[in-house]
Scaffold this motif. Structure first.
Motif, mmCIF file in Angstrom:
data_model
loop_
_atom_site.group_PDB
_atom_site.id
_atom_site.type_symbol
_atom_site.label_atom_id
_atom_site.label_comp_id
_atom_site.label_asym_id
_atom_site.label_seq_id
_atom_site.Cartn_x
_atom_site.Cartn_y
_atom_site.Cartn_z
ATOM 1 N N LEU A 1 0.834 -1.209 0.000
ATOM 2 C CA LEU A 1 0.000 0.000 0.000
ATOM 3 C C LEU A 1 0.866 1.255 0.000
ATOM 4 O O LEU A 1 0.564 2.236 -0.692
ATOM 5 N N GLU A 2 1.950 1.226 0.758
ATOM 6 C CA GLU A 2 2.861 2.376 0.784
ATOM 7 C C GLU A 2 3.491 2.587 -0.596
ATOM 8 O O GLU A 2 3.636 3.726 -1.061
ATOM 9 N N LYS A 3 3.861 1.494 -1.252
ATOM 10 C CA LYS A 3 4.422 1.572 -2.604
ATOM 11 C C LYS A 3 3.379 2.120 -3.581
ATOM 12 O O LYS A 3 3.679 2.954 -4.443
ATOM 13 N N LYS A 4 2.147 1.663 -3.418
ATOM 14 C CA LYS A 4 1.051 2.134 -4.276
ATOM 15 C C LYS A 4 0.836 3.645 -4.102
ATOM 16 O O LYS A 4 0.670 4.373 -5.091
ATOM 17 N N ALA A 5 0.876 4.116 -2.869
ATOM 18 C CA ALA A 5 0.697 5.555 -2.611
ATOM 19 C C ALA A 5 1.805 6.367 -3.275
ATOM 20 O O ALA A 5 1.570 7.460 -3.809
ATOM 21 N N ASN A 6 3.013 5.833 -3.269
ATOM 22 C CA ASN A 6 4.141 6.519 -3.904
ATOM 23 C C ASN A 6 3.964 6.562 -5.423
ATOM 24 O O ASN A 6 4.243 7.578 -6.076
ATOM 25 N N GLU A 7 3.467 5.466 -6.006
ATOM 26 C CA GLU A 7 3.180 5.432 -7.448
ATOM 27 C C GLU A 7 2.085 6.449 -7.786
ATOM 28 O O GLU A 7 2.133 7.130 -8.817
ATOM 29 N N ILE A 8 1.085 6.539 -6.919
ATOM 30 C CA ILE A 8 -0.021 7.480 -7.136
ATOM 31 C C ILE A 8 0.497 8.916 -7.104
ATOM 32 O O ILE A 8 0.113 9.742 -7.946
ATOM 33 N N ARG A 9 1.398 9.222 -6.187
ATOM 34 C CA ARG A 9 1.981 10.576 -6.146
ATOM 35 C C ARG A 9 2.710 10.894 -7.449
ATOM 36 O O ARG A 9 2.612 12.003 -7.977
ATOM 37 N N GLN A 10 3.457 9.926 -7.965
ATOM 38 C CA GLN A 10 4.182 10.162 -9.220
ATOM 39 C C GLN A 10 3.209 10.427 -10.373
ATOM 40 O O GLN A 10 3.421 11.332 -11.184
ATOM 41 N N ASP A 11 2.133 9.672 -10.418
ATOM 42 C CA ASP A 11 1.141 9.882 -11.484
ATOM 43 C C ASP A 11 0.425 11.225 -11.324
ATOM 44 O O ASP A 11 0.049 11.856 -12.318
ATOM 45 N N VAL A 12 0.232 11.663 -10.090
ATOM 46 C CA VAL A 12 -0.366 12.984 -9.851
ATOM 47 C C VAL A 12 0.528 14.066 -10.453
ATOM 48 O O VAL A 12 0.050 14.992 -11.131
ATOM 49 N N ILE A 13 1.836 13.959 -10.206
ATOM 50 C CA ILE A 13 2.775 14.939 -10.773
ATOM 51 C C ILE A 13 2.700 14.921 -12.302
ATOM 52 O O ILE A 13 2.621 15.974 -12.952
ATOM 53 N N ARG A 14 2.712 13.735 -12.909
ATOM 54 C CA ARG A 14 2.641 13.628 -14.377
ATOM 55 C C ARG A 14 1.350 14.258 -14.900
ATOM 56 O O ARG A 14 1.339 14.950 -15.923
ATOM 57 N N MET A 15 0.265 14.002 -14.190
ATOM 58 C CA MET A 15 -1.032 14.534 -14.589
ATOM 59 C C MET A 15 -1.044 16.062 -14.528
ATOM 60 O O MET A 15 -1.501 16.737 -15.448
ATOM 61 N N LEU A 16 -0.501 16.608 -13.457
ATOM 62 C CA LEU A 16 -0.527 18.059 -13.266
ATOM 63 C C LEU A 16 0.360 18.782 -14.270
ATOM 64 O O LEU A 16 -0.019 19.819 -14.817
ATOM 65 N N VAL A 17 1.544 18.243 -14.519
ATOM 66 C CA VAL A 17 2.450 18.930 -15.439
ATOM 67 C C VAL A 17 1.899 18.883 -16.862
ATOM 68 O O VAL A 17 2.051 19.840 -17.639
ATOM 69 N N ALA A 18 1.206 17.801 -17.216
ATOM 70 C CA ALA A 18 0.578 17.721 -18.541
ATOM 71 C C ALA A 18 -0.567 18.725 -18.662
ATOM 72 O O ALA A 18 -0.795 19.308 -19.722
ATOM 73 N N ALA A 19 -1.282 18.939 -17.553
ATOM 74 C CA ALA A 19 -2.411 19.886 -17.560
ATOM 75 C C ALA A 19 -1.931 21.329 -17.615
ATOM 76 O O ALA A 19 -2.567 22.194 -18.222
ATOM 77 N N GLY A 20 -0.810 21.599 -16.935
ATOM 78 C CA GLY A 20 -0.305 22.971 -16.893
ATOM 79 C C GLY A 20 -1.020 23.847 -15.893
ATOM 80 O O GLY A 20 -0.723 25.027 -15.748
ATOM 81 N N SER A 21 -2.001 23.272 -15.189
ATOM 82 C CA SER A 21 -2.690 24.003 -14.121
ATOM 83 C C SER A 21 -3.306 22.981 -13.180
ATOM 84 O O SER A 21 -3.486 21.816 -13.539
ATOM 85 N N GLY A 22 -3.617 23.437 -11.972
ATOM 86 C CA GLY A 22 -4.192 22.513 -10.996
ATOM 87 C C GLY A 22 -3.527 22.663 -9.641
ATOM 88 O O GLY A 22 -2.664 23.518 -9.438
ATOM 89 N N HIS A 23 -3.924 21.824 -8.721
ATOM 90 C CA HIS A 23 -3.469 21.914 -7.337
ATOM 91 C C HIS A 23 -2.482 20.787 -7.031
ATOM 92 O O HIS A 23 -2.749 19.623 -7.338
#
Length: 288
Positions: A13-35
């Motif tokens: 679960l801890e590994k999964k949370a870390n993967e989710i954080r990485q995908d959040v960063i990828r998602m945000l940088v592709a969007a160019g806006s967001g929180h």
């Protein structure tokens, strides 16, 4: 859990949370806006919810017996989108479409776009009232023991009067099928909560309003799971869980900084953030 997937260990679960954080960063940088700050801070809690605590089934997103998860602070929805992708609700091809025209992934969640998003949210302060409606409906229909209502709230929206009207309602009707989880990260868009409009003593306020209050470290996976399971077992009154989290968790230059509440990393910053997350701030050697 409604779905029959293998139960992940705490380490997984801890590994999964870390993967989710990485995908959040990828998602945000592709969007160019967001929180950025809130989604990173809530990754552990979302992971615990979708992979251990919630009763749900990605193959049946509208399963009547599913737990309802109400996201009041809709601006942190990137972490919910990513967690739902990992859980099997959304195809990963949508990851980089956040905030794009005609995307499923709007900047604030729309229940019209994705099954199992119970509400559309954006204006802060409304979620607890909506969650009370879900919980009261279940009670009136004799289904208060069939499924649980979870409501995720920011700490900043505790400054909204409507939140406290809902808190009174929940206590009056003893909505023990309702658990509110407050993301106590101490920041909001204009600064630290205690500078903008002090919330403390937050625990005492909810207790005075007739709630059972618990607190937890929002980054200790074992503690998150045990606290939320205990919250669900309380039968006398609604439960408020104050989750102490670090905004921007996992990325040094974002942690604790209110300036990252509504800002997205640029490509250079995203690369640095991903490097930190991949190596757990340098604790793991990487060849990348």
């Amino acid at each position: 859990m409604g779905n029959m997937r293998k139960e992940l260990s705490i380490k997984e679960l801890e590994k999964k949370a870390n993967e989710i954080r990485q995908d959040v960063i990828r998602m945000l940088v592709a969007a160019g806006s967001g929180h950025s700050a809130g989604p990173l801070g809530m990754a552990d809690i979302f992971t615990a919810l979708y992979f251990r605590v919630l009763k749900h089934d990605p193959q049946r997103p509208k399963w009547p017996e599913r737990d309802r998860l109400i996201l009041s602070n809709g601006h942190i929805v990137p972490v919910r989108y990513v967690t739902m992708m990992h859980a099997g609700y959304i195809d990963k091809k949508h990851l980089l479409t956040l905030r794009k025209i005609n995307s499923l992934l709007e900047g604030h969640p729309s229940m019209r776009k994705i099954p199992a998003l119970e509400t559309s949210s954006g204006p802060l302060g409304e979620g607890l009232s909506q969650a009370c409606g879900f919980a009261m409906a279940a009670k009136l229909n004799g289904k208060e023991h069939n499924y649980h209502i979870w409501c995720l709230l920011s700490d900043g929206e505790q400054q909204e009067g409507m939140t406290w009207e809902a808190a009174m309602f929940a206590a009056k009707y003893r909505l023990s099928n309702l658990t509110a989880i407050i993301d106590r990260n101490n920041i909001q868009i204009d600064g630290n909560t205690e500078d903008v409009m002090p919330l403390e003593p937050l625990r005492a306020k909810y207790e005075a309003f007739g709630w059972h209050v618990m607190e937890m470290n929002g980054h200790d996976m074992e503690e998150i799971i045990s606290t939320l399971q205990e919250a669900k077992a309380i039968t006398e009154k609604p439960v408020c869980v104050i989750a102490h989290t670090i905004p921007g968790k996992g990325v040094d230059f974002m942690e604790y900084k209110y300036e990252w509440h509504g800002v997205t990393p640029n490509r250079e910053q995203a690369e640095e953030a991903l490097r930190e997350l991949r190596t757990l701030k340098g604790q793991i050697e990487t060849g990348e």
